[in-house]
Scaffold this motif. Sequence first.
Motif, PDB file in Angstrom:
ATOM      1  N   TRP A 134       0.782  -1.188  -0.041  1.00  0.00           N
ATOM      2  CA  TRP A 134       0.128   0.029  -0.180  1.00  0.00           C
ATOM      3  C   TRP A 134       0.838   1.475   0.016  1.00  0.00           C
ATOM      4  CZ3 TRP A 134      -4.297  -1.178  -1.924  1.00  0.00           C
ATOM      5  CH2 TRP A 134      -5.090  -2.056  -1.604  1.00  0.00           C
ATOM      6  N   ALA A 135       2.116   1.231   0.430  1.00  0.00           N
ATOM      7  CA  ALA A 135       2.864   2.364   0.273  1.00  0.00           C
ATOM      8  C   ALA A 135       3.221   2.710  -0.973  1.00  0.00           C
ATOM      9  CB  ALA A 135       4.117   2.116   1.354  1.00  0.00           C
ATOM     10  N   MET A 136       3.423   1.448  -1.581  1.00  0.00           N
ATOM     11  CA  MET A 136       3.989   1.556  -3.092  1.00  0.00           C
ATOM     12  C   MET A 136       2.531   2.329  -4.061  1.00  0.00           C
ATOM     13  SD  MET A 136       4.985  -1.276  -6.058  1.00  0.00           S
ATOM     14  CE  MET A 136       3.057  -1.862  -6.289  1.00  0.00           C
ATOM     15  N   ILE A 137       1.685   1.748  -3.769  1.00  0.00           N
ATOM     16  CA  ILE A 137       0.447   2.312  -4.626  1.00  0.00           C
ATOM     17  C   ILE A 137       0.095   3.567  -4.180  1.00  0.00           C
ATOM     18  CG2 ILE A 137      -2.051   1.523  -4.938  1.00  0.00           C
ATOM     19  CD1 ILE A 137      -0.018  -0.305  -6.373  1.00  0.00           C
ATOM     20  N   PHE A 138      -0.168   3.691  -3.060  1.00  0.00           N
ATOM     21  CA  PHE A 138      -0.562   5.049  -2.289  1.00  0.00           C
ATOM     22  C   PHE A 138       0.393   5.674  -1.321  1.00  0.00           C
ATOM     23  CE2 PHE A 138      -4.641   2.322  -2.681  1.00  0.00           C
ATOM     24  CZ  PHE A 138      -5.260   3.074  -3.903  1.00  0.00           C
ATOM     25  N   GLY A 139       1.415   6.025  -1.903  1.00  0.00           N
ATOM     26  CA  GLY A 139       2.689   6.553  -1.256  1.00  0.00           C
ATOM     27  C   GLY A 139       2.369   8.039  -0.363  1.00  0.00           C
ATOM     28  N   PRO A 140       1.680   8.806  -0.738  1.00  0.00           N
ATOM     29  CA  PRO A 140       1.508  10.027   0.100  1.00  0.00           C
ATOM     30  C   PRO A 140       0.384   9.800   1.000  1.00  0.00           C
ATOM     31  CG  PRO A 140       1.232  10.676  -2.170  1.00  0.00           C
ATOM     32  CD  PRO A 140       1.473   9.198  -2.234  1.00  0.00           C
ATOM     33  N   LEU A 141      -0.628   9.029   0.691  1.00  0.00           N
ATOM     34  CA  LEU A 141      -1.867   8.686   1.461  1.00  0.00           C
ATOM     35  C   LEU A 141      -1.193   7.557   2.847  1.00  0.00           C
ATOM     36  CD1 LEU A 141      -4.536   7.923  -0.954  1.00  0.00           C
ATOM     37  CD2 LEU A 141      -4.001  10.182   0.540  1.00  0.00           C
ATOM     38  N   TRP A 142      -0.197   6.785   2.383  1.00  0.00           N
ATOM     39  CA  TRP A 142       0.125   5.684   3.183  1.00  0.00           C
ATOM     40  C   TRP A 142       1.182   6.743   4.440  1.00  0.00           C
ATOM     41  CZ3 TRP A 142       4.909   4.205   5.352  1.00  0.00           C
ATOM     42  CH2 TRP A 142       5.021   2.971   5.931  1.00  0.00           C
ATOM     43  N   LEU A 143       1.835   7.598   3.794  1.00  0.00           N
ATOM     44  CA  LEU A 143       2.481   8.492   4.723  1.00  0.00           C
ATOM     45  C   LEU A 143       1.735   9.146   5.792  1.00  0.00           C
ATOM     46  CD1 LEU A 143       5.461   9.608   2.149  1.00  0.00           C
ATOM     47  CD2 LEU A 143       5.694   7.826   4.060  1.00  0.00           C
ATOM     48  N   LEU A 144       0.798   9.871   4.986  1.00  0.00           N
ATOM     49  CA  LEU A 144      -0.411  10.492   6.093  1.00  0.00           C
ATOM     50  C   LEU A 144      -0.975   9.584   6.963  1.00  0.00           C
ATOM     51  CD1 LEU A 144      -2.240  12.877   3.546  1.00  0.00           C
ATOM     52  CD2 LEU A 144      -0.876  13.646   5.416  1.00  0.00           C
ATOM     53  N   TRP A 145      -1.364   8.438   6.542  1.00  0.00           N
ATOM     54  CA  TRP A 145      -1.969   7.623   7.678  1.00  0.00           C
ATOM     55  C   TRP A 145      -1.083   7.052   8.707  1.00  0.00           C
ATOM     56  CZ3 TRP A 145      -6.750   5.678   8.239  1.00  0.00           C
ATOM     57  CH2 TRP A 145      -6.753   4.728   9.051  1.00  0.00           C
ATOM     58  N   ASN A 146       0.193   7.049   8.533  1.00  0.00           N
ATOM     59  CA  ASN A 146       1.330   6.583   9.427  1.00  0.00           C
ATOM     60  C   ASN A 146       1.874   7.919  10.373  1.00  0.00           C
ATOM     61  OD1 ASN A 146       1.367   3.702   9.379  1.00  0.00           O
ATOM     62  ND2 ASN A 146       1.800   4.226   7.367  1.00  0.00           N
ATOM     63  N   ARG A 147       1.264   8.985   9.867  1.00  0.00           N
ATOM     64  CA  ARG A 147       1.791  10.294  10.392  1.00  0.00           C
ATOM     65  C   ARG A 147       3.291  10.441  10.191  1.00  0.00           C
ATOM     66  NH1 ARG A 147      -1.801   9.477  15.670  1.00  0.00           N
ATOM     67  NH2 ARG A 147      -0.070   7.464  15.720  1.00  0.00           N
ATOM     68  N   LEU A 148       3.769  10.136   8.891  1.00  0.00           N
ATOM     69  CA  LEU A 148       5.263  10.264   8.876  1.00  0.00           C
ATOM     70  C   LEU A 148       5.182  11.747   8.133  1.00  0.00           C
ATOM     71  CD1 LEU A 148       5.999   6.738   7.583  1.00  0.00           C
ATOM     72  CD2 LEU A 148       6.343   7.803   9.902  1.00  0.00           C
ATOM     73  N   TRP A 149       5.301  12.735   8.641  1.00  0.00           N
ATOM     74  CA  TRP A 149       5.144  14.132   8.226  1.00  0.00           C
ATOM     75  C   TRP A 149       6.408  14.683   7.498  1.00  0.00           C
ATOM     76  CZ3 TRP A 149       0.107  14.207   8.318  1.00  0.00           C
ATOM     77  CH2 TRP A 149      -0.617  13.675   9.586  1.00  0.00           C
ATOM     78  N   LEU A 150       7.597  14.462   8.109  1.00  0.00           N
ATOM     79  CA  LEU A 150       8.728  14.759   7.352  1.00  0.00           C
ATOM     80  C   LEU A 150       8.951  14.105   5.995  1.00  0.00           C
ATOM     81  CD1 LEU A 150      11.331  15.696  10.336  1.00  0.00           C
ATOM     82  CD2 LEU A 150      10.097  17.320   8.681  1.00  0.00           C
ATOM     83  N   ALA A 151       8.632  13.033   6.112  1.00  0.00           N
ATOM     84  CA  ALA A 151       8.903  11.838   4.926  1.00  0.00           C
ATOM     85  C   ALA A 151       7.909  12.252   4.158  1.00  0.00           C
ATOM     86  CB  ALA A 151       8.742  10.365   5.557  1.00  0.00           C
ATOM     87  N   LEU A 152       6.731  12.405   4.154  1.00  0.00           N
ATOM     88  CA  LEU A 152       6.048  13.094   3.268  1.00  0.00           C
ATOM     89  C   LEU A 152       6.198  14.296   2.484  1.00  0.00           C
ATOM     90  CD1 LEU A 152       3.121  12.877   2.073  1.00  0.00           C
ATOM     91  CD2 LEU A 152       2.208  14.279   3.912  1.00  0.00           C
ATOM     92  N   ILE A 153       6.756  15.355   3.399  1.00  0.00           N
ATOM     93  CA  ILE A 153       7.405  16.584   2.655  1.00  0.00           C
ATOM     94  C   ILE A 153       8.596  16.176   1.915  1.00  0.00           C
ATOM     95  CG2 ILE A 153       8.311  18.791   3.261  1.00  0.00           C
ATOM     96  CD1 ILE A 153       6.634  18.885   5.840  1.00  0.00           C
ATOM     97  N   GLY A 154       9.375  15.461   2.265  1.00  0.00           N
ATOM     98  CA  GLY A 154      10.672  14.951   1.517  1.00  0.00           C
ATOM     99  C   GLY A 154      10.134  14.445   0.185  1.00  0.00           C
TER     100      GLY A 154
END
Length: 176
Positions: free
Chosen positions: A32-52
Motif C-alpha cells: 500500500w505504500a507503493m500504490i498510495f505513497g503519500p496517503l500511506w505516509l499521511l496514514w502513518n503520520r510520517l510528516w517529514l517523510a511526506l514533505i521529503g
Amino acid sequence: MPVYTVHAPSPGGDDLRATDQFVFVRDGFHFWAMIFGPLWLLWNRLWLALIGWLIFVAAFNAGLSSLGVGRSSLFLANIVVALLMGLEASSLRRWTLSRGKWRQLDVVIADKEDAAEHRFFERWSQKQNGIVNDQWAIDRGGPPPTRNTPGQPFSNPPPLPAGGIIGLFPEPGGSR
C-alpha cells in the motif's frame, strides 16, 4: 517469515510499564505504500517523510521533463520511485520513531503482528522481573562488546577439560 522491530517511547516520557504504547514495525515490502505513497505516509503520520517525498517527486519529475524525457519514460521512472517507496516504507517509519526519541527494544520474527507481540512480551516479561528501567534496550550506536570487558557474561571463555584437548580423542596418541 516477517521480521518486526519493537520500539518504545523515550525514557524521558512514560516508563516501560506503558506497554500499550510499544510499536511493532514490520520489515519488508509494503504494497500500500507503493500504490498510495503519500496517503500511506499521511496514514502513518510520517510528516517529514511526506514533505521529503513530495519535494523529491516534484524535483525528479521537473528534472526529467527538462531533460526532454518522454511521457512513457517518465511514467516508468515514477513506477520505480513508487517501488522504492514500498521497499523503504518501514525504514522511513523506523527513522521517524528514532527522531521522536523512541528506542528499539528488540527484533522479533513471527508470521503476523499478533504472534510477534505475543513472542516479544513472553520473552520481555521473563527478562524484566519487575524492573522498569531500560537495561534490555538495544543500543545500535555503540561499538560491539569485547572479550576484555569485565562483567560481561562472555568475557571469560569456558574452562578447558582436564586433559586440555577438545574433540574425539581425549589424550594425545590415545587409542581410537
